[in-house]
Design a protein around this motif. Sequence first.
Motif, PDB file in Angstrom:
ATOM      1  N   LEU A  32       0.816  -1.224   0.000  1.00 27.20           N
ATOM      2  CA  LEU A  32       0.000   0.000   0.000  1.00 27.20           C
ATOM      3  C   LEU A  32       0.851   1.277   0.000  1.00 27.20           C
ATOM      4  O   LEU A  32       0.319   2.387  -0.003  1.00 27.20           O
ATOM      5  CB  LEU A  32      -1.024  -0.009   1.143  1.00 27.20           C
ATOM      6  CG  LEU A  32      -0.595  -0.246   2.581  1.00 27.20           C
ATOM      7  CD1 LEU A  32      -0.049   1.005   3.198  1.00 27.20           C
ATOM      8  CD2 LEU A  32      -1.793  -0.754   3.356  1.00 27.20           C
ATOM      9  N   ALA A  33       2.166   1.117  -0.021  1.00 33.32           N
ATOM     10  CA  ALA A  33       3.046   2.292   0.023  1.00 33.32           C
ATOM     11  C   ALA A  33       3.205   2.938  -1.358  1.00 33.32           C
ATOM     12  O   ALA A  33       3.068   2.274  -2.385  1.00 33.32           O
ATOM     13  CB  ALA A  33       4.412   1.883   0.557  1.00 33.32           C
ATOM     14  N   ASP A  34       3.496   4.249  -1.351  1.00 37.32           N
ATOM     15  CA  ASP A  34       3.799   4.938  -2.612  1.00 37.32           C
ATOM     16  C   ASP A  34       5.240   4.716  -3.016  1.00 37.32           C
ATOM     17  O   ASP A  34       5.599   4.797  -4.178  1.00 37.32           O
ATOM     18  CB  ASP A  34       3.568   6.451  -2.441  1.00 37.32           C
ATOM     19  CG  ASP A  34       2.128   6.737  -2.122  1.00 37.32           C
ATOM     20  OD1 ASP A  34       1.280   6.493  -2.990  1.00 37.32           O
ATOM     21  OD2 ASP A  34       1.844   7.165  -0.979  1.00 37.32           O
ATOM     22  N   PHE A  35       6.099   4.492  -2.002  1.00 36.82           N
ATOM     23  CA  PHE A  35       7.519   4.271  -2.285  1.00 36.82           C
ATOM     24  C   PHE A  35       8.068   3.317  -1.239  1.00 36.82           C
ATOM     25  O   PHE A  35       7.809   3.476  -0.049  1.00 36.82           O
ATOM     26  CB  PHE A  35       8.275   5.608  -2.244  1.00 36.82           C
ATOM     27  CG  PHE A  35       9.754   5.462  -2.477  1.00 36.82           C
ATOM     28  CD1 PHE A  35      10.259   5.337  -3.766  1.00 36.82           C
ATOM     29  CD2 PHE A  35      10.650   5.442  -1.413  1.00 36.82           C
ATOM     30  CE1 PHE A  35      11.623   5.183  -3.989  1.00 36.82           C
ATOM     31  CE2 PHE A  35      12.022   5.299  -1.629  1.00 36.82           C
ATOM     32  CZ  PHE A  35      12.508   5.171  -2.921  1.00 36.82           C
ATOM     33  N   VAL A  36       8.799   2.297  -1.703  1.00 37.48           N
ATOM     34  CA  VAL A  36       9.444   1.338  -0.795  1.00 37.48           C
ATOM     35  C   VAL A  36      10.937   1.400  -1.088  1.00 37.48           C
ATOM     36  O   VAL A  36      11.341   1.402  -2.253  1.00 37.48           O
ATOM     37  CB  VAL A  36       8.933  -0.107  -1.041  1.00 37.48           C
ATOM     38  CG1 VAL A  36       9.525  -1.069  -0.014  1.00 37.48           C
ATOM     39  CG2 VAL A  36       7.408  -0.166  -1.003  1.00 37.48           C
ATOM     40  N   GLY A  37      11.763   1.455  -0.055  1.00 37.25           N
ATOM     41  CA  GLY A  37      13.193   1.546  -0.342  1.00 37.25           C
ATOM     42  C   GLY A  37      14.066   1.354   0.866  1.00 37.25           C
ATOM     43  O   GLY A  37      13.599   0.946   1.942  1.00 37.25           O
ATOM     44  N   ASP A  38      15.349   1.665   0.691  1.00 35.11           N
ATOM     45  CA  ASP A  38      16.300   1.589   1.804  1.00 35.11           C
ATOM     46  C   ASP A  38      16.309   2.923   2.546  1.00 35.11           C
ATOM     47  O   ASP A  38      15.599   3.877   2.160  1.00 35.11           O
ATOM     48  CB  ASP A  38      17.690   1.153   1.323  1.00 35.11           C
ATOM     49  CG  ASP A  38      18.391   2.175   0.439  1.00 35.11           C
ATOM     50  OD1 ASP A  38      17.835   3.267   0.199  1.00 35.11           O
ATOM     51  OD2 ASP A  38      19.517   1.882  -0.017  1.00 35.11           O
ATOM     52  N   SER A  39      17.111   3.021   3.588  1.00 37.70           N
ATOM     53  CA  SER A  39      17.065   4.223   4.429  1.00 37.70           C
ATOM     54  C   SER A  39      17.418   5.481   3.641  1.00 37.70           C
ATOM     55  O   SER A  39      16.797   6.528   3.840  1.00 37.70           O
ATOM     56  CB  SER A  39      18.054   4.101   5.593  1.00 37.70           C
ATOM     57  OG  SER A  39      17.877   2.898   6.249  1.00 37.70           O
ATOM     58  N   LEU A  40      18.414   5.383   2.767  1.00 37.72           N
ATOM     59  CA  LEU A  40      18.811   6.577   2.023  1.00 37.72           C
ATOM     60  C   LEU A  40      17.720   6.983   1.032  1.00 37.72           C
ATOM     61  O   LEU A  40      17.341   8.161   0.974  1.00 37.72           O
ATOM     62  CB  LEU A  40      20.138   6.335   1.273  1.00 37.72           C
ATOM     63  CG  LEU A  40      20.696   7.569   0.577  1.00 37.72           C
ATOM     64  CD1 LEU A  40      21.059   8.664   1.590  1.00 37.72           C
ATOM     65  CD2 LEU A  40      21.921   7.238  -0.275  1.00 37.72           C
ATOM     66  N   GLY A  41      17.210   6.023   0.304  1.00 37.37           N
ATOM     67  CA  GLY A  41      16.151   6.318  -0.668  1.00 37.37           C
ATOM     68  C   GLY A  41      14.934   6.930   0.005  1.00 37.37           C
ATOM     69  O   GLY A  41      14.334   7.878  -0.514  1.00 37.37           O
ATOM     70  N   LEU A  42      14.588   6.415   1.173  1.00 36.37           N
ATOM     71  CA  LEU A  42      13.410   6.930   1.890  1.00 36.37           C
ATOM     72  C   LEU A  42      13.659   8.354   2.386  1.00 36.37           C
ATOM     73  O   LEU A  42      12.776   9.211   2.301  1.00 36.37           O
ATOM     74  CB  LEU A  42      13.066   6.013   3.065  1.00 36.37           C
ATOM     75  CG  LEU A  42      12.520   4.629   2.665  1.00 36.37           C
ATOM     76  CD1 LEU A  42      12.503   3.689   3.866  1.00 36.37           C
ATOM     77  CD2 LEU A  42      11.121   4.742   2.065  1.00 36.37           C
ATOM     78  N   GLY A 234      12.107  -9.592   5.451  1.00 37.01           N
ATOM     79  CA  GLY A 234      11.116  -8.752   4.758  1.00 37.01           C
ATOM     80  C   GLY A 234      11.571  -8.366   3.359  1.00 37.01           C
ATOM     81  O   GLY A 234      10.759  -8.089   2.469  1.00 37.01           O
ATOM     82  N   MET A 235      12.876  -8.363   3.153  1.00 37.26           N
ATOM     83  CA  MET A 235      13.464  -8.041   1.859  1.00 37.26           C
ATOM     84  C   MET A 235      12.991  -9.015   0.771  1.00 37.26           C
ATOM     85  O   MET A 235      13.020  -8.693  -0.417  1.00 37.26           O
ATOM     86  CB  MET A 235      14.988  -8.134   2.050  1.00 37.26           C
ATOM     87  CG  MET A 235      15.817  -7.543   0.960  1.00 37.26           C
ATOM     88  SD  MET A 235      15.476  -5.806   0.809  1.00 37.26           S
ATOM     89  CE  MET A 235      15.420  -5.648  -0.965  1.00 37.26           C
ATOM     90  N   GLY A 236      12.540 -10.204   1.218  1.00 41.73           N
ATOM     91  CA  GLY A 236      12.112 -11.229   0.262  1.00 41.73           C
ATOM     92  C   GLY A 236      10.957 -10.760  -0.614  1.00 41.73           C
ATOM     93  O   GLY A 236      10.852 -11.162  -1.775  1.00 41.73           O
ATOM     94  N   HIS A 237      10.096  -9.891  -0.081  1.00 42.31           N
ATOM     95  CA  HIS A 237       8.924  -9.480  -0.862  1.00 42.31           C
ATOM     96  C   HIS A 237       9.333  -8.742  -2.131  1.00 42.31           C
ATOM     97  O   HIS A 237       8.902  -9.092  -3.241  1.00 42.31           O
ATOM     98  CB  HIS A 237       8.005  -8.616   0.003  1.00 42.31           C
ATOM     99  CG  HIS A 237       6.764  -8.195  -0.736  1.00 42.31           C
ATOM    100  ND1 HIS A 237       5.843  -9.111  -1.209  1.00 42.31           N
ATOM    101  CD2 HIS A 237       6.313  -6.980  -1.128  1.00 42.31           C
ATOM    102  CE1 HIS A 237       4.886  -8.470  -1.846  1.00 42.31           C
ATOM    103  NE2 HIS A 237       5.141  -7.181  -1.824  1.00 42.31           N
ATOM    104  N   ARG A 238      10.174  -7.736  -1.980  1.00 44.90           N
ATOM    105  CA  ARG A 238      10.573  -6.990  -3.190  1.00 44.90           C
ATOM    106  C   ARG A 238      11.440  -7.839  -4.111  1.00 44.90           C
ATOM    107  O   ARG A 238      11.355  -7.749  -5.336  1.00 44.90           O
ATOM    108  CB  ARG A 238      11.321  -5.711  -2.811  1.00 44.90           C
ATOM    109  CG  ARG A 238      10.350  -4.586  -2.489  1.00 44.90           C
ATOM    110  CD  ARG A 238      11.060  -3.273  -2.429  1.00 44.90           C
ATOM    111  NE  ARG A 238      11.392  -2.730  -3.731  1.00 44.90           N
ATOM    112  CZ  ARG A 238      12.353  -1.830  -3.917  1.00 44.90           C
ATOM    113  NH1 ARG A 238      13.068  -1.378  -2.907  1.00 44.90           N
ATOM    114  NH2 ARG A 238      12.591  -1.359  -5.120  1.00 44.90           N
ATOM    115  N   LEU A 239      12.303  -8.658  -3.498  1.00 42.22           N
ATOM    116  CA  LEU A 239      13.172  -9.507  -4.332  1.00 42.22           C
ATOM    117  C   LEU A 239      12.308 -10.414  -5.215  1.00 42.22           C
ATOM    118  O   LEU A 239      12.543 -10.515  -6.427  1.00 42.22           O
ATOM    119  CB  LEU A 239      14.101 -10.341  -3.442  1.00 42.22           C
ATOM    120  CG  LEU A 239      15.273  -9.569  -2.807  1.00 42.22           C
ATOM    121  CD1 LEU A 239      15.930 -10.392  -1.692  1.00 42.22           C
ATOM    122  CD2 LEU A 239      16.329  -9.196  -3.854  1.00 42.22           C
TER     123      LEU A 239
END
Length: 300
Positions: A32-42, A234-239
């Motif tokens: 449901l997020a508009d953007f998913v990412g790592d700490s820097l990207g967020l 949790g990284m498995g979802h995007r992978l």
Amino acid sequence: MGSVEDRIRRLKAERNAVILAHNYTTAAVQELADFVGDSLGLAQMAAATDADVIVFCGVSFMGETAKILCPGKEVLLPEPEAHCPMASMCTAEQIRQMRARRPGHAVVGYVNSTASSKTEMDICCTSSNAVEVVANLDADKVIFVPDLNLGAYVASKVGKEVVLWDGFCPIHHAITVRQVRALAERFPDAPVLAHPECRADVLAEADFIGSTEGILNEAKASDAVDFIILTEVGMGHRLERECPGKRFHFPEQAVCTAMKMIDPESVLHVLETGENRVVLPDDVMKRAYKPVKRMTENGI
Ligand code: 13P
Ligand code: SF4
């Protein structure tokens, strides 16, 4: 009334809100997020958005970092008790004491830290730009807080003196060489992609070391089918979503319970009520701004 997702969509439009989610949140939150990412990207996304409200699906230091970067925006934490344990392993007072003992050292702080400790840092970094930040820094001697493992990894990459702190991520620190080798026996052709919060002996087993987003990009670019992933599950979802046909194998116990506290209902709740706003003292926001802003620019 509609589904939770429909109500979130409606409220988001009404309130001009954006939903940012870290790669370790649950699949339902990421969806449901508009953007998913790592700490820097967020952090960069928070700094760039023209939304009035940022719903930050991540641990508390991530929401605080967004607030420091965007003091005029409302930052809402769906689960304000979701704290990263590493963030409390180094206080502002401890940094002051360390600096007094090591004059001439610059203080580089991992973003996984409290807002008040950031006021004592010369610059912050994330796992994706820590090496670059320390290399770009106009100082040959550095105190690196709070992550021992990330600091040691940085020290191995830059020709500078790096004084380490003894903080760590309990999830990454618990991954062992024995576990990695057991996975490698089951999947002998699988490249090992690791997060730099893992111990040095574990990182020595890795074919690639990078942030969560770096791991995703490496998996996308690789021709391999099976991968051993040394970071939070949790990284498995995007992978899986972004690398169809590839398979990802994690150390089973690598679960960040703080990240898993956030769910769609808690996102809806903060959008409905405006509760759980990040509020930081003015002086903390002012003093932490410079090191955090420099982080988003890779210390250039
Ligand atoms: P990333 O910045 O690589 O997403 O890492 C954040 C984190 O908390 C790792 O445990
Ligand atoms: Fe903190 Fe570790 Fe969870 Fe990352 S995985 S938020 S470092 S506890």
